[in-house]
Design a protein around this motif. Structure first.
Motif, short mmCIF file in Angstrom:
data_model
loop_
_atom_site.label_atom_id
_atom_site.label_comp_id
_atom_site.label_asym_id
_atom_site.label_seq_id
_atom_site.Cartn_x
_atom_site.Cartn_y
_atom_site.Cartn_z
N ASP A 234 -6.53 -2.56 1.17
CA ASP A 234 -5.18 -2.33 1.71
C ASP A 234 -4.96 -3.02 3.06
N MET A 235 -6.03 -3.44 3.72
CA MET A 235 -5.90 -3.84 5.12
C MET A 235 -5.03 -5.08 5.38
N PRO A 236 -5.08 -6.13 4.55
CA PRO A 236 -4.19 -7.26 4.84
C PRO A 236 -2.71 -6.84 4.88
N GLU A 237 -2.29 -6.10 3.87
CA GLU A 237 -0.89 -5.63 3.85
C GLU A 237 -0.63 -4.64 4.99
N PHE A 238 -1.60 -3.81 5.25
CA PHE A 238 -1.47 -2.83 6.32
C PHE A 238 -1.23 -3.53 7.67
N LEU A 239 -2.05 -4.55 7.96
CA LEU A 239 -1.93 -5.23 9.25
C LEU A 239 -0.63 -6.01 9.37
N THR A 240 -0.19 -6.61 8.26
CA THR A 240 1.09 -7.32 8.29
C THR A 240 2.21 -6.36 8.68
N ARG A 241 2.20 -5.19 8.06
CA ARG A 241 3.25 -4.20 8.33
C ARG A 241 3.14 -3.66 9.76
N LEU A 242 1.92 -3.39 10.18
CA LEU A 242 1.70 -2.83 11.53
C LEU A 242 2.16 -3.82 12.60
N GLN B 98 6.05 -5.87 16.76
CA GLN B 98 6.99 -6.88 17.27
C GLN B 98 8.42 -6.33 17.33
N GLU B 99 8.78 -5.64 16.28
CA GLU B 99 10.14 -5.08 16.20
C GLU B 99 10.40 -4.10 17.35
N MET C 210 0.84 -1.19 0.00
CA MET C 210 0.00 0.00 0.00
C MET C 210 0.88 1.25 0.00
N GLU C 211 0.27 2.35 -0.37
CA GLU C 211 1.02 3.61 -0.43
C GLU C 211 1.49 3.99 0.98
N SER C 212 2.76 4.36 1.11
CA SER C 212 3.31 4.67 2.44
C SER C 212 2.62 5.86 3.10
N GLN D 126 0.00 4.19 17.49
CA GLN D 126 -0.04 3.67 16.11
C GLN D 126 -0.74 2.31 16.06
N TRP D 127 -0.41 1.43 17.04
CA TRP D 127 -1.06 0.11 17.05
C TRP D 127 -2.56 0.28 17.27
N HIS D 128 -2.87 1.14 18.24
CA HIS D 128 -4.27 1.34 18.62
C HIS D 128 -5.08 1.86 17.42
N ALA D 129 -4.57 2.92 16.79
CA ALA D 129 -5.29 3.50 15.65
C ALA D 129 -5.37 2.49 14.51
N GLY D 130 -4.26 1.80 14.25
CA GLY D 130 -4.20 0.89 13.11
C GLY D 130 -5.11 -0.32 13.28
#
Ligand SMILES: C[S@@+](CC[C@H](N)C(=O)[O-])C[C@H]1O[C@@H](n2cnc3c(N)ncnc32)[C@H](O)[C@@H]1O
Length: 248
Positions: free
Chosen positions: A215-223, A228-229, A1-3, A199-203
Motif C-alpha cells: 500500500d505504501m506507494p499509493e499511501f505516500l502519493t496521497r500523503l 502540499q495542499e 488503498m482502503e481509506s 499526519q505527515w510525521h506518522a505517515g
C-alpha cells in the motif's frame, strides 16, 4: 488503498483526531452542565478521547458510534484501560443508520469532524437535535472558510465550494434550527499545524519502516499531495471550530 487504513496510519499518534488542542478540550468540558445521571451520545467518536474524558469528569453513561474498524478498536481499548467500569455502549456502525431507543433522550450529543455522515453541518445539527433532550447540549466540530477558497485548492482537495460555510454562517445555521449558541472554540494555526503535521510525521515514518508494504506507494502519493495542499492553500483557507449549542 482502503481509506480506513490511510486514516489509521496518518492518525497513529493523534489522541484527538481534529485540530483542537488538549487545553481546548479541557475548556470545552468545563462548560458542560452534565452530571452522573446523564446520558451522552457521540457519533464518529474516533479514538474515544472525548467520550473518555466525559466519563472521567462527570461519570456520565453513553453511546459511542464509529464506522472505522481501526478507530473502533482504539476506542474500545481506551475505554477498557481508562474507564473500565463505565456504562458505555460502543456501536461499530454507520452513524447515518443510528437509531436511539428513545428520541430526545441524551443530555449531550456530539459529532466532531464528521458532518459528511449527515450530508453537512445542517444535517448533522438536525440529526443531533432529534436525539437531544430539551435543555440539553449539542457539540459539533466543523470546518469553515477563512477566506474564499481558490479554485485550484478546491480541485486539489476534491472539495465543492459549498461543502463548508463561514464561521458566522455555521452559527446562523444552528440558530435557524432553533438552537442557542453557548460558546465557540476556534482553532489557531498552531492547532491546525499540529493536526496536519502529526499526519505527515506518522505517515512518513510508517512508510520508511514498512518498505515492503504494497500500500505504501499509493499511501505516500496521497500523503504528500495532502501535505502540499495544506501548505499551499489549506492553512490560510480553512478554519476549524467547535460549536456548543443548547436546545431550548
Ligand atoms: C476526523 S475523525 C474525528 C474523530 C473524533 N470525533 C475526534 O474528533 O477525535 C472522523 C471520524 O469519523 C469516523 N467516521 C467516518 N465515517 C463514518 C460514518 N459513516 N459513521 C460513523 N463514523 C464515521 C471515522 O472513522 C473517524 O473516526
Amino acid at each position: 488503498m482502503e481509506s480506513w487504513r490511510y486514516y489509521y496510519i496518518t492518525h497513529l499518534n493523534h489522541i484527538i483526531c481534529n485540530p483542537t488542542s488538549p487545553a481546548k478540550y479541557d475548556q470545552l468540558l468545563s462548560l458542560l452542565p452534565l452530571s452522573a445521571e446523564d446520558q451522552v451520545l457521540e457519533i464518529a467518536t474516533g479514538k474515544g478521547e472525548l467520550m473518555t474524558q466525559l466519563v472521567e469528569r462527570f461519570g456520565v453513561s453513553g453511546t459511542a458510534v464509529d464506522l472505522s474498524p481501526y478507530h473502533s478498536q482504539d476506542a474500545r481499548d481506551k475505554f477498557a484501560a481508562r474507564i473500565p467500569n463505565a456504562d458505555i455502549t460502543f456501536l461499530e456502525m454507520d452513524g447515518a443508520a443510528y437509531q436511539p431507543e428513545k428520541p430526545e433522550s441524551f443530555a449531550l450529543t456530539a459529532c466532531l469532524g464528521a458532518s459528511w455522515i449527515f450530508n453537512g453541518h445542517k444535517g448533522t445539527l438536525q440529526a443531533l437535535i432529534n436525539w437531544t433532550k430539551p435543555g440539553g447540549c449539542i457539540i459539533v466540530g466543523e470546518p469553515y472558510w477563512l477566506q474564499e477558497p481558490h479554485p485550484d485548492y478546491l480541485q486539489m482537495a476534491g472539495l465543492e465550494r459549498d461543502v463548508f460555510a463561514s464561521h458566522h454562517q455555521n452559527v446562523l445555521t444552528g440558530q435557524s434550527l432553533g438552537l442557542n449558541l453557548l460558546y465557540t472554540l476556534v482553532s489557531t494555526h498552531d492547532e491546525w499545524d499540529v493536526y496536519e503535521g502529526l499526519q505527515w510525521h506518522a505517515g512518513e515514518l510508517y512508510a520508511a519502516a514498512h518498505p515492503d508494504d504494497a500500500d505504501m506507494p499509493e499511501f505516500l502519493t496521497r500523503l504528500r499531495a495532502q501535505k502540499q495542499e495544506y501548505l499551499q492553500y489549506g492553512r490560510d483557507t480553512l478554519g476549524w471550530a467547535i460549536y456548543l449549542f443548547r436546545k431550548p
